[in-house]
Design a protein around this motif. Structure first.
Motif, PDB file in Angstrom:
ATOM      1  N   LEU A 165       0.829  -1.195   0.000  1.00 38.18           N
ATOM      2  CA  LEU A 165       0.000   0.000   0.000  1.00 38.18           C
ATOM      3  C   LEU A 165       0.864   1.245   0.000  1.00 38.18           C
ATOM      4  O   LEU A 165       1.975   1.238   0.500  1.00 38.18           O
ATOM      5  N   THR A 166       0.318   2.281  -0.555  1.00 38.87           N
ATOM      6  CA  THR A 166       0.941   3.585  -0.457  1.00 38.87           C
ATOM      7  C   THR A 166      -0.154   4.576  -0.106  1.00 38.87           C
ATOM      8  O   THR A 166      -1.333   4.317  -0.362  1.00 38.87           O
ATOM      9  N   GLN A 167       0.218   5.688   0.494  1.00 40.48           N
ATOM     10  CA  GLN A 167      -0.755   6.715   0.850  1.00 40.48           C
ATOM     11  C   GLN A 167      -0.680   7.860  -0.144  1.00 40.48           C
ATOM     12  O   GLN A 167       0.410   8.272  -0.547  1.00 40.48           O
ATOM     13  N   ASN A 197      -3.645   0.395  -3.277  1.00 41.98           N
ATOM     14  CA  ASN A 197      -2.885  -0.807  -3.558  1.00 41.98           C
ATOM     15  C   ASN A 197      -2.028  -0.550  -4.799  1.00 41.98           C
ATOM     16  O   ASN A 197      -2.538  -0.529  -5.907  1.00 41.98           O
ATOM     17  N   ASN A 231      -8.088   1.194  -1.071  1.00 44.83           N
ATOM     18  CA  ASN A 231      -8.360   0.295   0.050  1.00 44.83           C
ATOM     19  C   ASN A 231      -9.010   1.021   1.211  1.00 44.83           C
ATOM     20  O   ASN A 231      -9.826   0.445   1.923  1.00 44.83           O
ATOM     21  N   SER A 232      -8.602   2.275   1.433  1.00 47.49           N
ATOM     22  CA  SER A 232      -9.119   3.029   2.569  1.00 47.49           C
ATOM     23  C   SER A 232      -9.011   4.519   2.248  1.00 47.49           C
ATOM     24  O   SER A 232      -8.075   4.940   1.569  1.00 47.49           O
ATOM     25  N   ASP A 234      -5.350   5.148   1.210  1.00 47.11           N
ATOM     26  CA  ASP A 234      -4.433   4.021   1.107  1.00 47.11           C
ATOM     27  C   ASP A 234      -4.796   3.306  -0.184  1.00 47.11           C
ATOM     28  O   ASP A 234      -5.949   2.883  -0.364  1.00 47.11           O
TER      29      ASP A 234
END
Length: 184
Positions: free
Chosen positions: A23-25, A176, A77-78, A174
């Protein structure tokens, strides 16, 4: 020229780890303004909404931050609201937020329940910029919709003179990144 074996092995390990779902933000900032007409002595805002047009029909996947990194809606994802700040931009002097007793922001999207995401008030005298209390609400289902809308309810009175307020929303997503590398 051949690639050395340790380098090939390192690249293979990196690809496997990346395709495993790292994951990356991504931080997305959106701003919008609302103009509140000045009041007569008897007018009230009680239960009214402040319309921040730039926050209506907001598509996070269409944001410049997502476009710059090639991120698609399916990779989210979030999503969380990090900050929501209001600033009086006009008139330039003399107007604060004391005309508001309270203000709530909500998120809405097709097929999702309306949820409160931030609130604030009453506000200190002379405060021309305020940060609202952000609630811990998962926004991914709203961001997955073709558009999400931020709406408001306000309690208080109209300001003495016509007032323009800028709302600045900062979201953290977040995503993917395996989808970027592996086609997920």
């Amino acid at each position: 020229m051949r690639c050395p074996r340790p380098l090939r092995l390192g690249l293979l390990i990196a690809l496997v780890l990346t395709c495993g779902g790292s994951l990356t933000q991504v931080t997305v900032t959106q701003s919008a303004s609302a103009t509140i007409p000045g009041a007569t002595l008897l007018e009230q805002l009680a239960g009214s909404a402040l319309g921040f047009a730039g926050l209506g029909n907001f598509d996070i996947a269409d944001s410049q931050e997502f476009k710059n990194q090639g991120i698609k809606r399916e990779q989210i994802n979030s999503v969380k609201l990090r900050t929501l700040t209001l600033t009086v931009t006009a008139p330039p002097n003399g107007q604060d937020f004391t005309f508001l007793e309270g203000l709530s922001f909500f998120v809405e999207a097709a097929g999702q329940p309306k949820k409160e995401v931030a609130r604030g008030g009453p506000f200190a005298k002379d405060a021309t910029s305020v940060s609202l209390t952000v609630l811990d609400v998962e926004l991914a289902p709203y961001a997955a919709a073709p558009s999400m809308t931020f709406t408001t309810t306000a309690k208080g009175r109209k300001p003495n003179s016509t007032t323009t307020v800028e709302a600045k929303v900062v979201l953290v997503a977040d995503v993917n990144v395996a989808g970027l590398v592996c086609g997920k």
